[in-house]
Design an enzyme around this catalytic site. Structure first.
Site, mmCIF file in Angstrom:
data_model
loop_
_atom_site.group_PDB
_atom_site.id
_atom_site.type_symbol
_atom_site.label_atom_id
_atom_site.label_comp_id
_atom_site.label_asym_id
_atom_site.label_seq_id
_atom_site.Cartn_x
_atom_site.Cartn_y
_atom_site.Cartn_z
ATOM 1 N N ASN A 80 0.858 -1.178 0.000
ATOM 2 C CA ASN A 80 0.000 0.000 0.000
ATOM 3 C C ASN A 80 0.901 1.237 0.000
ATOM 4 O O ASN A 80 2.123 1.128 -0.045
ATOM 5 C CB ASN A 80 -0.932 -0.023 1.217
ATOM 6 C CG ASN A 80 -2.232 0.707 0.925
ATOM 7 O OD1 ASN A 80 -2.287 1.586 0.061
ATOM 8 N ND2 ASN A 80 -3.272 0.349 1.640
ATOM 9 N N HIS A 109 15.448 16.544 -5.953
ATOM 10 C CA HIS A 109 16.138 17.787 -6.308
ATOM 11 C C HIS A 109 17.551 17.736 -5.734
ATOM 12 O O HIS A 109 17.829 16.941 -4.850
ATOM 13 C CB HIS A 109 15.397 18.999 -5.726
ATOM 14 C CG HIS A 109 13.951 19.023 -6.099
ATOM 15 N ND1 HIS A 109 13.498 19.429 -7.333
ATOM 16 C CD2 HIS A 109 12.851 18.629 -5.406
ATOM 17 C CE1 HIS A 109 12.189 19.304 -7.393
ATOM 18 N NE2 HIS A 109 11.763 18.821 -6.229
ATOM 19 N N THR A 171 16.624 5.845 6.704
ATOM 20 C CA THR A 171 17.654 6.435 5.842
ATOM 21 C C THR A 171 18.834 5.483 5.649
ATOM 22 O O THR A 171 19.709 5.755 4.840
ATOM 23 C CB THR A 171 18.187 7.758 6.437
ATOM 24 O OG1 THR A 171 18.754 7.467 7.714
ATOM 25 C CG2 THR A 171 17.086 8.794 6.601
ATOM 26 N N LYS A 172 18.863 4.404 6.445
ATOM 27 C CA LYS A 172 19.992 3.460 6.368
ATOM 28 C C LYS A 172 19.461 2.028 6.334
ATOM 29 O O LYS A 172 18.306 1.789 6.707
ATOM 30 C CB LYS A 172 20.881 3.639 7.598
ATOM 31 C CG LYS A 172 21.456 5.037 7.709
ATOM 32 C CD LYS A 172 22.726 5.046 8.523
ATOM 33 C CE LYS A 172 23.258 6.434 8.788
ATOM 34 N NZ LYS A 172 23.283 7.346 7.659
HETATM 35 C C1 LIG Z 1 17.181 15.711 3.227
HETATM 36 C C2 LIG Z 1 17.735 14.948 2.047
HETATM 37 C C3 LIG Z 1 17.471 15.691 0.740
HETATM 38 C C4 LIG Z 1 19.225 14.800 2.280
HETATM 39 O O1 LIG Z 1 19.773 14.008 1.301
HETATM 40 P P1 LIG Z 1 21.347 13.678 1.312
HETATM 41 O O2 LIG Z 1 22.115 14.933 1.348
HETATM 42 O O3 LIG Z 1 21.584 12.747 0.145
HETATM 43 O O4 LIG Z 1 21.501 12.979 2.721
HETATM 44 P P2 LIG Z 1 22.071 11.545 3.108
HETATM 45 O O5 LIG Z 1 21.154 10.493 2.601
HETATM 46 O O6 LIG Z 1 23.493 11.482 2.693
HETATM 47 O O7 LIG Z 1 21.960 11.606 4.673
HETATM 48 C C5 LIG Z 1 22.737 12.490 5.484
HETATM 49 C C6 LIG Z 1 22.363 12.289 6.935
HETATM 50 O O8 LIG Z 1 21.052 12.810 7.154
HETATM 51 C C7 LIG Z 1 20.193 11.791 7.654
HETATM 52 N N1 LIG Z 1 18.912 12.004 6.997
HETATM 53 C C8 LIG Z 1 18.722 12.073 5.647
HETATM 54 N N2 LIG Z 1 17.419 12.288 5.397
HETATM 55 C C9 LIG Z 1 16.783 12.326 6.575
HETATM 56 C C10 LIG Z 1 15.421 12.489 6.935
HETATM 57 N N3 LIG Z 1 14.481 12.679 5.986
HETATM 58 N N4 LIG Z 1 15.107 12.469 8.238
HETATM 59 C C11 LIG Z 1 16.077 12.296 9.177
HETATM 60 N N5 LIG Z 1 17.392 12.151 8.891
HETATM 61 C C12 LIG Z 1 17.725 12.147 7.616
HETATM 62 C C13 LIG Z 1 20.851 10.488 7.249
HETATM 63 O O9 LIG Z 1 20.501 9.428 8.130
HETATM 64 C C14 LIG Z 1 22.322 10.833 7.373
HETATM 65 O O10 LIG Z 1 22.654 10.788 8.747
HETATM 66 P P3 LIG Z 1 24.195 10.608 9.283
HETATM 67 O O11 LIG Z 1 24.930 11.845 8.904
HETATM 68 O O12 LIG Z 1 24.030 10.410 10.746
HETATM 69 O O13 LIG Z 1 24.745 9.397 8.577
HETATM 70 C C15 LIG Z 1 17.091 13.539 1.890
HETATM 71 O O14 LIG Z 1 17.510 12.631 2.824
HETATM 72 C C16 LIG Z 1 15.572 13.566 1.826
HETATM 73 O O15 LIG Z 1 14.858 13.780 2.815
HETATM 74 N N6 LIG Z 1 15.094 13.269 0.578
HETATM 75 C C17 LIG Z 1 13.712 13.366 0.226
HETATM 76 C C18 LIG Z 1 13.479 14.679 -0.485
HETATM 77 C C19 LIG Z 1 12.020 14.868 -0.751
HETATM 78 O O16 LIG Z 1 11.225 15.062 0.156
HETATM 79 N N7 LIG Z 1 11.640 14.799 -2.029
HETATM 80 C C20 LIG Z 1 10.230 14.852 -2.367
HETATM 81 C C21 LIG Z 1 9.881 15.709 -3.542
HETATM 82 S S1 LIG Z 1 10.247 17.446 -3.411
#
Ligand SMILES: CC(C)(COP(=O)(O)OP(=O)(O)OC[C@H]1O[C@@H](n2cnc3c(N)ncnc32)[C@H](O)[C@@H]1OP(=O)(O)O)[C@@H](O)C(=O)NCCC(=O)NCCS
Length: 196
Positions: A80, A109, A171-172
């Site tokens: 779902n 992005h 995230t992991k």
């Molecule tokens: C915030 C974001 C853009 C960061 O991406 P990134 O720079 O590639 O980050 P990483 O995956 O390398 O993670 C970096 C750290 O942040 C943490 N983290 C990443 N996203 C997180 C989230 N959403 N909530 C909590 N922690 C988060 C990771 O666990 C990691 O922690 P660490 O430093 O302890 O190892 C991404 O994680 C995210 O939330 N993507 C979704 C974007 C979105 O909402 N898109 C929808 C359409 S607009």
């Protein structure tokens, strides 16, 4: 009477319902088992792969974001929520994914403003520059269980029998037969042999 009520209920449903998904009615690149149930057949302009195994039910909204995206769902699995695929999402056998869950295999992005500043204008003309967008395949292995309203982000592997607590942001990787929860999700405990 029953027929009339059913007709009325179906007319109120906001999306197309397909109990079974006969091959001849779907995208030729989709490969659904005879007895798979896919409630909302994605209508995508992209050339993508989508396979669904036997006895599986896919209630999820599926959004394919670009050419070459692939989604595979194994056997006896229930999905779902919302799956957003630009790269690859692989879901194994005997998996359960609850309502409100979102699985996304990319960031959508760039985290740098200068690299995403034109994204909305590009969208408006039907374009998207994927070069600066981080994406990585997501794999949810056999027998995993994802609680409602969980979020599973790019690159995550949920190991066999892994459990994600409701409302978690994963995230992991989740180790096999392990429960994780929270935001960001952390290990809660390992499941014992008698719990497998
Ligand atoms: C915030 C974001 C853009 C960061 O991406 P990134 O720079 O590639 O980050 P990483 O995956 O390398 O993670 C970096 C750290 O942040 C943490 N983290 C990443 N996203 C997180 C989230 N959403 N909530 C909590 N922690 C988060 C990771 O666990 C990691 O922690 P660490 O430093 O302890 O190892 C991404 O994680 C995210 O939330 N993507 C979704 C974007 C979105 O909402 N898109 C929808 C359409 S607009």
């Amino acid at each position: 009477m029953i027929k009339r009520t059913l007709k009325r209920v179906l007319s109120l449903t906001p999306y197309r319902i397909t109990k079974r998904a006969p091959q001849e009615h779907v995208n030729p690149n989709f490969d659904f088992a005879e007895d798979a149930t896919v409630r909302r057949i994605p209508n995508t302009p992209y050339t993508v792969g989508f396979s669904v195994g036997a006895s599986t039910i896919v209630e999820a909204l599926v959004s394919f974001e670009r050419d070459g995206a692939t989604l595979s769902v194994g056997k006896r699995t229930f999905v779902n929520g919302h799956l957003v695929v630009s790269n690859s999402i692989e879901i194994g056998d005997d998996v359960m994914i609850a309502w409100g869950t979102t699985v996304v295999d990319h960031n959508s992005h760039s985290i740098r403003f200068s690299e995403r500043s034109r994204d909305v204008e590009d969208w408006a003309r039907g374009a998207k520059n994927w070069e600066k967008v981080v994406s990585a395949p997501v794999r949810i292995d056999n027998k995993a269980w994802i609680g409602f309203n969980a979020i599973i982000l790019k690159g995550v592997n949920v190991g066999e029998g892994g459990i994600v607590a409701a409302g978690s942001v994963v995230t992991k990787d989740v180790l096999p037969w392990t429960i994780v929860g929270g935001n960001p999700a952390k290990q809660i405990r390992t499941l014992g042999k008698h719990e497998r």
